[in-house]
Design an enzyme around this catalytic site. Structure first.
Site, PDB file in Angstrom:
ATOM      1  N   LYS A   1       4.331 -64.907 -20.485  1.00 46.08           N
ATOM      2  CA  LYS A   1       4.592 -66.254 -21.028  1.00 46.08           C
ATOM      3  C   LYS A   1       3.719 -66.441 -22.258  1.00 46.08           C
ATOM      4  O   LYS A   1       2.741 -65.729 -22.481  1.00 46.08           O
ATOM      5  CB  LYS A   1       4.280 -67.352 -20.008  1.00 46.08           C
ATOM      6  CG  LYS A   1       2.816 -67.423 -19.514  1.00 46.08           C
ATOM      7  CD  LYS A   1       1.882 -68.267 -20.371  1.00 46.08           C
ATOM      8  CE  LYS A   1       0.454 -68.146 -19.907  1.00 46.08           C
ATOM      9  NZ  LYS A   1      -0.578 -68.501 -20.834  1.00 46.08           N
TER      10      LYS A   1
ATOM     11  N   MET B   1      -1.330 -64.024 -21.783  1.00 47.53           N
ATOM     12  CA  MET B   1       0.112 -64.007 -21.585  1.00 47.53           C
ATOM     13  C   MET B   1       0.478 -64.086 -20.097  1.00 47.53           C
ATOM     14  O   MET B   1       1.628 -63.881 -19.707  1.00 47.53           O
ATOM     15  CB  MET B   1       0.742 -62.784 -22.244  1.00 47.53           C
ATOM     16  CG  MET B   1       0.497 -62.798 -23.756  1.00 47.53           C
ATOM     17  SD  MET B   1       1.544 -61.671 -24.670  1.00 47.53           S
ATOM     18  CE  MET B   1       3.142 -62.444 -24.558  1.00 47.53           C
ATOM     19  N   GLY B   2      -0.525 -64.359 -19.281  1.00 44.25           N
ATOM     20  CA  GLY B   2      -0.266 -64.678 -17.869  1.00 44.25           C
ATOM     21  C   GLY B   2       0.173 -63.512 -17.002  1.00 44.25           C
ATOM     22  O   GLY B   2       0.771 -63.745 -15.943  1.00 44.25           O
TER      23      GLY B   2
ATOM     24  N   GLY C   1      -1.253 -61.412 -14.870  1.00 45.21           N
ATOM     25  CA  GLY C   1      -1.681 -61.406 -13.463  1.00 45.21           C
ATOM     26  C   GLY C   1      -1.041 -62.546 -12.686  1.00 45.21           C
ATOM     27  O   GLY C   1      -0.630 -62.373 -11.538  1.00 45.21           O
TER      28      GLY C   1
ATOM     29  N   SER D   1       1.809 -63.912 -13.295  1.00 45.80           N
ATOM     30  CA  SER D   1       3.212 -63.575 -13.114  1.00 45.80           C
ATOM     31  C   SER D   1       3.378 -62.618 -11.927  1.00 45.80           C
ATOM     32  O   SER D   1       4.272 -62.789 -11.088  1.00 45.80           O
ATOM     33  CB  SER D   1       3.743 -62.946 -14.408  1.00 45.80           C
ATOM     34  OG  SER D   1       5.112 -62.697 -14.316  1.00 45.80           O
TER      35      SER D   1
ATOM     36  N   ASP E   1      -1.501 -71.129 -13.718  1.00 40.10           N
ATOM     37  CA  ASP E   1      -0.241 -70.715 -14.349  1.00 40.10           C
ATOM     38  C   ASP E   1       0.776 -70.170 -13.347  1.00 40.10           C
ATOM     39  O   ASP E   1       1.934 -69.932 -13.707  1.00 40.10           O
ATOM     40  CB  ASP E   1      -0.496 -69.602 -15.379  1.00 40.10           C
ATOM     41  CG  ASP E   1      -1.208 -70.112 -16.622  1.00 40.10           C
ATOM     42  OD1 ASP E   1      -1.259 -71.345 -16.818  1.00 40.10           O
ATOM     43  OD2 ASP E   1      -1.704 -69.273 -17.394  1.00 40.10           O
TER      44      ASP E   1
HETATM   45  P1  ATP Z   1      -3.783 -66.138 -18.143  1.00 39.90           P
HETATM   46  O1  ATP Z   1      -3.000 -66.337 -19.392  1.00 39.90           O
HETATM   47  O2  ATP Z   1      -3.126 -66.636 -16.869  1.00 39.90           O
HETATM   48  O3  ATP Z   1      -5.233 -66.510 -18.250  1.00 39.90           O
HETATM   49  P2  ATP Z   1      -4.178 -63.457 -18.812  1.00 39.90           P
HETATM   50  O4  ATP Z   1      -2.944 -62.788 -19.330  1.00 39.90           O
HETATM   51  O5  ATP Z   1      -5.177 -63.928 -19.828  1.00 39.90           O
HETATM   52  O6  ATP Z   1      -3.759 -64.612 -17.872  1.00 39.90           O
HETATM   53  P3  ATP Z   1      -4.366 -61.563 -16.706  1.00 39.90           P
HETATM   54  O7  ATP Z   1      -3.615 -60.427 -17.278  1.00 39.90           O
HETATM   55  O8  ATP Z   1      -3.708 -62.381 -15.679  1.00 39.90           O
HETATM   56  O9  ATP Z   1      -4.932 -62.496 -17.856  1.00 39.90           O
HETATM   57  O10 ATP Z   1      -5.746 -60.940 -16.155  1.00 39.90           O
HETATM   58  C1  ATP Z   1      -6.916 -61.690 -16.001  1.00 39.90           C
HETATM   59  C2  ATP Z   1      -7.901 -60.914 -15.112  1.00 39.90           C
HETATM   60  O11 ATP Z   1      -7.389 -60.833 -13.790  1.00 39.90           O
HETATM   61  C3  ATP Z   1      -8.155 -59.497 -15.585  1.00 39.90           C
HETATM   62  O12 ATP Z   1      -9.503 -59.388 -15.898  1.00 39.90           O
HETATM   63  C4  ATP Z   1      -7.796 -58.593 -14.409  1.00 39.90           C
HETATM   64  O13 ATP Z   1      -8.824 -57.701 -14.079  1.00 39.90           O
HETATM   65  C5  ATP Z   1      -7.573 -59.534 -13.224  1.00 39.90           C
HETATM   66  N1  ATP Z   1      -6.330 -59.246 -12.473  1.00 39.90           N
HETATM   67  C6  ATP Z   1      -6.167 -59.468 -11.180  1.00 39.90           C
HETATM   68  N2  ATP Z   1      -4.931 -59.144 -10.789  1.00 39.90           N
HETATM   69  C7  ATP Z   1      -4.272 -58.706 -11.871  1.00 39.90           C
HETATM   70  C8  ATP Z   1      -2.947 -58.237 -12.094  1.00 39.90           C
HETATM   71  N3  ATP Z   1      -2.064 -58.129 -11.120  1.00 39.90           N
HETATM   72  N4  ATP Z   1      -2.618 -57.877 -13.350  1.00 39.90           N
HETATM   73  C9  ATP Z   1      -3.516 -58.005 -14.356  1.00 39.90           C
HETATM   74  N5  ATP Z   1      -4.769 -58.423 -14.197  1.00 39.90           N
HETATM   75  C10 ATP Z   1      -5.157 -58.787 -12.962  1.00 39.90           C
END
Ligand code: ATP
Length: 289
Positions: free
Chosen positions: A13, A104-105, A107, A109, A140
């Site tokens: 997202k 981009m969410g 985790g 997702s 999210d």
């Molecule tokens: P948001 O926009 O919701 O803040 P994001 O894209 O910035 O999300 P994510 O990719 O969700 O961040 O990852 C955030 C942290 O969560 C990472 O440091 C990672 O180690 C941890 N994490 C836990 N589960 C997952 C997953 N399934 N995929 C990716 N990262 C994960």
């Protein structure tokens, strides 16, 4: 395919608008936002429902934890607990395609898709329970249960699906630098004294609902971005590159991914073709959204 297996995609997202309204007593930040699903990048998840109890995760990305810190793990654990199915088990194969900790969410997702797969298999919880489990995992996650353009308030969980009158594909380009930023860092560096009144949520909503690119370009907002641009000069550099092709840049969510909205496909294509080699040589993922 095995009837005890479910395969799902988990899309990303971005936030076309993110206004921070104030600090809440529960220490979360009250926001107004517009979520847009991004289907150009995705994770693939294979869920195998096992006879023996326990949760196990394998992931293609070494930077993602495969234990109870993984958001899929949290989702599975909470589902089993809430549905009183503690004698059941699941193993999850997670192929990461979404950039990690990139705003981009990805985790969140994965967590939402885990809840949906478990619900599809066990059909144990009413919709409201699934929603509150989602929110207990992250702000999210409820959005990803819907995964349709939405405006949102609260922590981002009071969702209103947008009523799209004119469907257009907004010409977006994304640049995701390879370093992670935690959402916690971004939310703890908001400069509350320097926030502007405009643009406002209703204009961003109107821009999306009416497919009005110019209105949307003028309504893009992210109150987390000032601190991110200051801390990471690379993001300023990406901003000026996007601007030099007529794109209006914005940090995606809590960063560090940056995206830009272009007036039309032609302008976006021009930048993509001319700059893809540069971004690739700088180790920045560069893709159309
Ligand atoms: P948001 O926009 O919701 O803040 P994001 O894209 O910035 O999300 P994510 O990719 O969700 O961040 O990852 C955030 C942290 O969560 C990472 O440091 C990672 O180690 C941890 N994490 C836990 N589960 C997952 C997953 N399934 N995929 C990716 N990262 C994960």
């Amino acid at each position: 395919m095995n009837e005890n297996m479910i395969i799902k995609k988990a899309y990303a997202k971005t936030n076309l608008f993110l206004r921070t309204v104030g600090k809440r007593p529960d220490s979360f930040t009250e926001i107004e936002t517009v979520f847009l699903p991004v289907t150009a990048v995705r994770d693939s998840l294979a869920f195998s429902f096992e006879k023996s109890p326990g949760i196990s995760i394998r992931c293609t990305d070494d930077s993602v934890p495969c234990d109870n810190r993984n958001l899929c793990w949290k989702a599975a654990e909470k589902y089993y607990e809430k549905a009183c199915l503690k004698n059941k088990g699941i193993s999850i194969d997670l192929e990461k395609g979404n950039p990690v900790a990139a705003g981009m969410g990805g985790g969140s997702s994965d967590a939402a898709v885990t809840l949906l797969a478990m619900q599809e298999y066990y059909q144990c919880l009413p919709e409201e329970e699934l929603f509150s489990l989602a929110l207990s995992i992250g702000s999210d996650v409820p959005f990803f249960l819907k995964n349709t353009p939405c405006s949102a308030t609260g922590r981002g969980e009071k969702l209103t699906p947008l009523s799209i009158k004119k469907t257009i594909h907004f010409p977006l380009l994304f640049a995701a630098p390879g370093f992670p930023v935690s959402a916690k860092w971004a939310y703890s560096h908001i400069n509350w004294t320097s926030l502007e009144e405009a643009p406002v949520l209703s204009d961003a909503v109107k821009g999306v609902e009416e497919g009005d690119i110019l209105l949307l370009k003028n309504s893009l907002r992210n109150d987390l971005q000032k601190a991110l641009l200051k801390k990471f000069p690379l993001l300023e550099m990406i901003f000026s590159r996007f601007r030099s092709y007529g794109g209006t840049p914005l940090v995606s969510g809590s960063g560090p991914t940056v995206f830009a909205l272009f007036e039309d496909e032609k302008a976006r294509e021009k930048m993509f073709e001319k700059e893809k080699e540069y971004f690739s040589s700088a180790n920045i993922r560069f893709f159309k959204g």
